[in-house]
Design a protein around this motif. Structure first.
Motif, PDB file in Angstrom:
ATOM      1  N   ARG A   3      -1.288  -0.171  -8.991  1.00 13.44           N
ATOM      2  CA  ARG A   3      -1.258  -0.910  -7.724  1.00 13.44           C
ATOM      3  C   ARG A   3       0.190  -1.107  -7.301  1.00 13.44           C
ATOM      4  O   ARG A   3       0.708  -2.218  -7.330  1.00 13.44           O
ATOM      5  N   ARG A   4       0.851   0.003  -6.956  1.00 12.60           N
ATOM      6  CA  ARG A   4       2.255  -0.051  -6.580  1.00 12.60           C
ATOM      7  C   ARG A   4       2.485   0.854  -5.388  1.00 12.60           C
ATOM      8  O   ARG A   4       1.992   1.969  -5.344  1.00 12.60           O
ATOM      9  N   GLU A   6       4.228   3.474  -3.115  1.00 10.77           N
ATOM     10  CA  GLU A   6       5.047   4.635  -3.472  1.00 10.77           C
ATOM     11  C   GLU A   6       6.396   4.660  -2.753  1.00 10.77           C
ATOM     12  O   GLU A   6       7.312   5.352  -3.187  1.00 10.77           O
ATOM     13  N   LEU A   7       6.532   3.928  -1.654  1.00  8.39           N
ATOM     14  CA  LEU A   7       7.790   3.953  -0.899  1.00  8.39           C
ATOM     15  C   LEU A   7       8.672   2.737  -1.151  1.00  8.39           C
ATOM     16  O   LEU A   7       9.888   2.864  -1.213  1.00  8.39           O
ATOM     17  N   THR A   8       8.073   1.552  -1.270  1.00  5.41           N
ATOM     18  CA  THR A   8       8.891   0.344  -1.419  1.00  5.41           C
ATOM     19  C   THR A   8       8.886  -0.209  -2.841  1.00  5.41           C
ATOM     20  O   THR A   8       9.719  -1.054  -3.167  1.00  5.41           O
ATOM     21  N   GLY A   9       7.961   0.226  -3.680  1.00 12.48           N
ATOM     22  CA  GLY A   9       7.883  -0.280  -5.045  1.00 12.48           C
ATOM     23  C   GLY A   9       7.193  -1.625  -5.171  1.00 12.48           C
ATOM     24  O   GLY A   9       7.201  -2.219  -6.241  1.00 12.48           O
ATOM     25  N   LYS A  26      -4.510 -18.848 -13.732  1.00 15.04           N
ATOM     26  CA  LYS A  26      -3.680 -17.703 -13.323  1.00 15.04           C
ATOM     27  C   LYS A  26      -4.481 -16.747 -12.450  1.00 15.04           C
ATOM     28  O   LYS A  26      -5.672 -16.549 -12.648  1.00 15.04           O
ATOM     29  N   ARG A  27      -3.811 -16.122 -11.499  1.00 11.17           N
ATOM     30  CA  ARG A  27      -4.406 -15.091 -10.662  1.00 11.17           C
ATOM     31  C   ARG A  27      -3.353 -14.062 -10.298  1.00 11.17           C
ATOM     32  O   ARG A  27      -2.165 -14.287 -10.510  1.00 11.17           O
ATOM     33  N   ARG A  28      -3.801 -12.944  -9.755  1.00 12.58           N
ATOM     34  CA  ARG A  28      -2.897 -11.878  -9.313  1.00 12.58           C
ATOM     35  C   ARG A  28      -3.005 -11.723  -7.808  1.00 12.58           C
ATOM     36  O   ARG A  28      -4.096 -11.720  -7.250  1.00 12.58           O
ATOM     37  N   TYR A  29      -1.861 -11.551  -7.175  1.00 17.04           N
ATOM     38  CA  TYR A  29      -1.805 -11.239  -5.748  1.00 17.04           C
ATOM     39  C   TYR A  29      -1.493  -9.743  -5.651  1.00 17.04           C
ATOM     40  O   TYR A  29      -0.409  -9.310  -6.048  1.00 17.04           O
ATOM     41  N   LEU A  30      -2.449  -8.959  -5.138  1.00 15.10           N
ATOM     42  CA  LEU A  30      -2.285  -7.518  -5.064  1.00 15.10           C
ATOM     43  C   LEU A  30      -1.710  -7.113  -3.708  1.00 15.10           C
ATOM     44  O   LEU A  30      -2.039  -7.720  -2.686  1.00 15.10           O
ATOM     45  N   PRO A  31      -0.865  -6.080  -3.668  1.00 14.85           N
ATOM     46  CA  PRO A  31      -0.334  -5.615  -2.384  1.00 14.85           C
ATOM     47  C   PRO A  31      -1.433  -4.932  -1.572  1.00 14.85           C
ATOM     48  O   PRO A  31      -2.394  -4.394  -2.128  1.00 14.85           O
ATOM     49  N   ILE A  51       0.615   3.706   0.199  1.00 15.06           N
ATOM     50  CA  ILE A  51       1.690   2.777   0.531  1.00 15.06           C
ATOM     51  C   ILE A  51       1.127   1.461   1.054  1.00 15.06           C
ATOM     52  O   ILE A  51      -0.026   1.387   1.481  1.00 15.06           O
ATOM     53  N   SER A  52       1.960   0.431   1.034  1.00 20.70           N
ATOM     54  CA  SER A  52       1.560  -0.884   1.533  1.00 20.70           C
ATOM     55  C   SER A  52       1.597  -0.893   3.056  1.00 20.70           C
ATOM     56  O   SER A  52       2.256  -0.053   3.686  1.00 20.70           O
TER      57      SER A  52
END
Length: 96
Positions: A3-4, A6-9, A26-31, A51-52
């Motif tokens: 979950r990354r 490819e252009l901004t990281g 705890k939780r995760r905020y995904l792009p 990409i995001s």
């Protein structure tokens, strides 16, 4: 598949869920990632990237994929995006 972007990281961030009783878990905020095909004017073909939404707006703002990759830092780009950046630079050098 990571979950990354490819252009901004951009990747997942962590934080807390807060209940009405103020319990924290705890939780995760995904792009906000999207599969898109961006057109390269130099290579005259489409490049598929994950990409995001923020990166897609940045690509439009900078004037296309070629201009975005020219300004992008190499350490933020994915290996596939870095390969495309080098192809574009090589094609631009050959045409100039």
């Amino acid at each position: 598949m990571s979950r990354r972007c490819e252009l901004t990281g951009k990747g997942p961030m962590v934080g807390n869920n807060s209940s009405h009783a103020n319990n924290k878990t705890k939780r995760r905020y995904l792009p906000n990632l999207n599969d898109v095909t961006l057109q390269s004017e130099t290579l005259n073909r489409g490049i598929k990237l994950r990409i995001s939404a923020h990166a897609l707006r940045s690509v439009d703002h900078r004037g296309g994929l070629d201009a975005f990759l020219a300004k992008a830092k190499d350490d933020e780009l994915s290996p596939s995006a870095l390969k495309v950046k080098k192809e574009i630079a090589k094609a631009q050098a050959a045409s100039a």
